[in-house]
Enzyme design. Structure first.
Site, PDB file in Angstrom:
ATOM      1  N   HIS A  31       6.950 -12.519 -17.053  1.00  0.00           N
ATOM      2  CA  HIS A  31       7.989 -13.379 -17.623  1.00  0.00           C
ATOM      3  C   HIS A  31       8.538 -14.230 -16.472  1.00  0.00           C
ATOM      4  O   HIS A  31       9.071 -13.690 -15.499  1.00  0.00           O
ATOM      5  CB  HIS A  31       9.088 -12.544 -18.277  1.00  0.00           C
TER       6      HIS A  31
ATOM      7  N   ARG B 155       2.888  -9.582 -24.659  1.00  0.00           N
ATOM      8  CA  ARG B 155       2.485  -9.082 -25.976  1.00  0.00           C
ATOM      9  C   ARG B 155       1.100  -9.619 -26.337  1.00  0.00           C
ATOM     10  O   ARG B 155       0.655  -9.490 -27.470  1.00  0.00           O
ATOM     11  CB  ARG B 155       3.482  -9.525 -27.057  1.00  0.00           C
TER      12      ARG B 155
ATOM     13  N   TYR C  93       2.750  -2.880 -28.007  1.00  0.00           N
ATOM     14  CA  TYR C  93       3.233  -3.951 -27.143  1.00  0.00           C
ATOM     15  C   TYR C  93       2.124  -4.810 -26.538  1.00  0.00           C
ATOM     16  O   TYR C  93       2.340  -5.958 -26.240  1.00  0.00           O
ATOM     17  CB  TYR C  93       4.146  -3.375 -26.062  1.00  0.00           C
ATOM     18  N   SER C  94       0.937  -4.273 -26.340  1.00  0.00           N
ATOM     19  CA  SER C  94      -0.184  -5.057 -25.776  1.00  0.00           C
ATOM     20  C   SER C  94       0.236  -5.797 -24.513  1.00  0.00           C
ATOM     21  O   SER C  94       0.147  -7.024 -24.403  1.00  0.00           O
ATOM     22  CB  SER C  94      -0.726  -6.052 -26.820  1.00  0.00           C
ATOM     23  N   THR C  95       0.707  -5.023 -23.537  1.00  0.00           N
ATOM     24  CA  THR C  95       1.289  -5.573 -22.318  1.00  0.00           C
ATOM     25  C   THR C  95       0.226  -6.045 -21.330  1.00  0.00           C
ATOM     26  O   THR C  95      -0.947  -5.654 -21.415  1.00  0.00           O
ATOM     27  CB  THR C  95       2.120  -4.476 -21.624  1.00  0.00           C
ATOM     28  N   SER C  96       0.662  -6.834 -20.366  1.00  0.00           N
ATOM     29  CA  SER C  96      -0.221  -7.289 -19.288  1.00  0.00           C
ATOM     30  C   SER C  96      -0.804  -6.094 -18.537  1.00  0.00           C
ATOM     31  O   SER C  96      -1.988  -6.060 -18.204  1.00  0.00           O
ATOM     32  CB  SER C  96       0.564  -8.159 -18.296  1.00  0.00           C
ATOM     33  N   ARG C  97       0.044  -5.118 -18.270  1.00  0.00           N
ATOM     34  CA  ARG C  97      -0.392  -3.970 -17.469  1.00  0.00           C
ATOM     35  C   ARG C  97      -1.366  -3.072 -18.223  1.00  0.00           C
ATOM     36  O   ARG C  97      -2.036  -2.235 -17.613  1.00  0.00           O
ATOM     37  CB  ARG C  97       0.831  -3.163 -17.023  1.00  0.00           C
TER      38      ARG C  97
ATOM     39  N   GLU D  44      11.311  -1.960 -14.883  1.00  0.00           N
ATOM     40  CA  GLU D  44      12.310  -2.794 -15.567  1.00  0.00           C
ATOM     41  C   GLU D  44      13.636  -2.511 -14.871  1.00  0.00           C
ATOM     42  O   GLU D  44      14.139  -1.399 -14.945  1.00  0.00           O
ATOM     43  CB  GLU D  44      12.355  -2.357 -17.031  1.00  0.00           C
TER      44      GLU D  44
ATOM     45  N   TYR E  90      15.344 -10.708 -26.338  1.00  0.00           N
ATOM     46  CA  TYR E  90      15.022 -10.036 -27.597  1.00  0.00           C
ATOM     47  C   TYR E  90      15.780 -10.594 -28.801  1.00  0.00           C
ATOM     48  O   TYR E  90      15.578 -10.118 -29.918  1.00  0.00           O
ATOM     49  CB  TYR E  90      15.227  -8.525 -27.464  1.00  0.00           C
TER      50      TYR E  90
END
Lengths: 320, 320
Positions: free
Chosen positions: B30, B80, B173-177, B187, B297
Site C-alpha cells: 500500500h 487482495r 485475503y489473497s495477499t501479496s505475501r 501491521e 476500510y
C-alpha cells in the site's frame, strides 16, 4: 495593556461593522478531511442545528470531486487556488478542476474583496498533527474576527482552542475562505485523512455552534468590549532534512512529535535521521511549532511551521 | 497444556523444514503506508542491516506507482489481488495495474504454492488503528511461522507484539505475501496514511530484526521446542451503520475508538450516530475488536473486525 481604553471613551473606540447576514460553512475544501465533509453533508440535509434568526447560512461542499474520491484534491490544492491570477484566468473547461471550482465559488460567495462578498466563511479542516482545536486568522487587524475568536475561546473553556495567525509578508495562502469579508479557518486534529473520529467531529461541531452564537449576538446589537487575544503568528516553514537528490533522510524527532504549540528552544532535538542521529533546532530564540508532521505537507516540503506567541488587542465592536 | 509432550519424544514430534534461504521484505504494497516504504527504500540502498549469513534477502517495493503517488493503490488493492484467477489472467497491459504487478511478483517470488516459491515474505504495513505491533498469520498450522512469532514476541518483550490470525472459512485475503511458503504480515500503528512517525518506524525495524535473527538461528540448526502462541482469530467484519442509501450514519463510539484488542462485551457501546444515539454491541459473547476505524476500510464497508482469543500449540521445529 487594554486598560488604557476606559469605558468613558468606549463609544469613540468602538469599531462598527454591518450586520453579518450571509454566512457560509465550507466542508471538503480538502476531500479527505472528514469532520468538515460529514458536518456539512449533514447540515445540507437538515440545517436546524445551524439556523440562527436573521442569518442566511449556507453549508457548502467546496470540492465535491475530491470528496467523492476521498483525496485532498484532484488537480491542485483548492485551498491555495484563490489567487487573483486564477480567479481571472480564462480557459473554462481546460483549466485545472480546482481553478474552475475556485472561480465558481468566487462567483457564488464573492467576488473576493468586493462589497457583495459573503460576510463570514467558516472553512472546516482536519489535520494529522496533534494541534487540538485551532482557529485560523488571516489578519491581525480584523477586529470582528478577533472578537469572535475571543468569544469562542471563552465559550469553549476549559477546553483549549488556540488561534493561528496566517499573516506573513511572504507566505500567502489564497484560501477558499479568503473570498469572504471575514474568513475563519477551523483546523481540528489529530485525525488521519479519510477517518472520522467522534472526538474531533464533536469538538468541531461545538466550536462552530459558538461561532454562530457570536454572530447572532452581534447582529442583535450586543457590544463586545475591547479584548486581547493570544495568537501564534506563522514565522517560517521548516522542511525535512534531505539528501542531494531531494530525498527525505530524517523524521520528526520523538521529542517534537505531537508537541504542537509547545516551546522549541535553540538546541532542542528536532529531527532524527534514519541512521539514528539527532538534528537540533538551530534558531536563535524559542518558537512554537505547529502542523508538526502533517501528512499533506510532505509534498509542500514542510515538516512543521514555527510560530511566535503574541497578544493582539481588538477594539470594541458593535453593529453599525 | 503443552506439558504432555515430554522431552523424551521431542524428536518424534519435531517438524522438519528446509532451511529458509530466500527471504523477501515487501514495502509499499500500500503506497501510503510509510514505515515499510521507507525501510525498504533504505535497505535497497544499503542492506547491511538486514544481511544474515547464508540468507538471500531481497527488499522490494511491490507497488511503485502507488508509492510514487502516495496512495493505497492505483487501480485495485494489490493486497487482495493474488487470486488464482488474477495470477492466470490473460490481457497483459490491458489488465489493471495491480493485477499486472501481482503476476510479475508471482513470477519473481513464486509461483504461489510451488516448491520454487520464496521461503518467507515479510510484508510491511501500517494502520491508522491503534493496533500497536501486530504480526499477521495466515495459517494456524504453520509451525514455522508460529515458532517465529513466539520468538519475536519474547524478544520484543516487555513491549507487546500481538498475533492476528487471518484464517477464516469465507474471508479470503489473497495477499501479496501469500506467494511465499511462509507469509508474514506486519501491521504497525497508529500512523496516518502518508505520514512517517519515528516510534512506528523504529518498532517495525526492531520486529524485523528479531524475525531475521530467528531465521538465522533456525538455518544454523537450532531446535525450537514446542510452544504455545496466543492469537486473535478473525471472526467477522462489522460495517458502519448506514441509511437506506448506503450512507454512513454513525461513528465508532468514543468508548471503542483506539481500544483495539480490548474486550467488547454484549451491550457495550459500539457506534455513536451523528444525532448522538449510542448503538450497542449485540453479539452473544465477548470479542476482541481490531482494525478499529482504519482509514482504508471505509471503502470495504468495515468499521472493525471482531476476533476471538485462542492459544495455538506449535510443535518443535528443526532444519531438515
Amino acid at each position: 495593556m487594554s486598560n488604557g481604553s476606559s469605558s468613558n471613551n468606549n463609544n469613540n473606540n468602538t469599531a462598527r461593522f454591518d450586520a453579518a447576514r450571509r454566512v457560509a460553512i465550507f466542508g471538503g475544501t480538502h476531500g479527505n478531511e472528514m469532520s468538515g465533509v460529514t458536518l456539512v453533508n449533514l447540515w445540507m440535509q437538515n440545517s436546524a442545528e445551524i439556523q440562527r434568526k436573521g442569518l442566511e447560512i449556507k453549508p457548502f461542499i467546496t470540492n465535491p470531486k475530491a470528496v467523492e474520491k476521498c483525496v485532498r484534491y484532484v488537480d491542485t490544492d483548492l485551498n491555495r487556488a484563490f489567487t487573483q491570477e486564477n480567479l481571472s484566468a480564462t480557459g473554462g473547461d481546460e483549466l485545472p478542476y480546482e481553478v474552475q471550482r475556485a472561480q465558481e465559488i468566487n462567483r457564488m460567495f464573492g467576488p473576493k474583496g468586493s462589497a457583495e462578498a459573503y460576510d463570514v466563511i467558516f472553512d472546516l479542516h482536519n489535520t494529522t498533527s496533534n494541534m487540538g482545536c485551532t482557529l485560523i486568522l488571516e489578519s491581525s487587524k480584523d477586529a470582528f474576527n478577533l472578537q469572535m475568536m475571543n468569544y469562542i475561546k471563552k465559550a469553549f473553556a476549559p477546553a483549549s482552542c488556540l488561534v493561528l495567525l496566517n499573516e506573513h509578508p511572504l507566505l500567502k495562502y489564497s484560501t477558499s475562505r479568503s473570498v469572504a469579508k471575514h474568513p475563519v479557518g477551523m483546523e481540528v486534529g489529530p485525525q488521519p485523512q479519510g477517518v472520522l473520529r467522534s472526538n474531533i467531529f464533536e469538538a468541531m461541531r461545538v466550536i462552530l455552534k459558538h461561532a454562530l452564537d457570536f454572530i447572532s449576538l452581534f447582529n442583535e446589537g450586543m457590544e463586545f468590549p475591547p479584548c486581547t487575544v493570544e495568537v501564534f503568528r506563522v514565522l517560517e516553514r521548516m522542511d525535512y532534512p534531505r539528501d542531494a537528490n531531494g530525498n527525505i533522510i530524517a523524521m520528526v524527532h520523538p521529542n517534537l512529535q505531537d508537541c504542537d504549540w509547545e516551546p522549541l528552544n535553540p538546541g532542542d532535538p528536532m529531527f532524527q535521521t534514519f541512521d539514528g542521529k539527532t538534528i537540533h533546532y538551530q534558531g536563535s530564540s524559542t518558537v512554537y511549532p505547529t502542523f508538526i508532521n502533517e501528512a499533506a505537507y510532505y509534498e509542500k516540503q514542510q515538516a512543521f511551521v514555527t510560530t511566535r506567541r503574541e497578544t493582539l488587542a481588538a477594539s470594541a465592536i458593535r453593529k453599525a
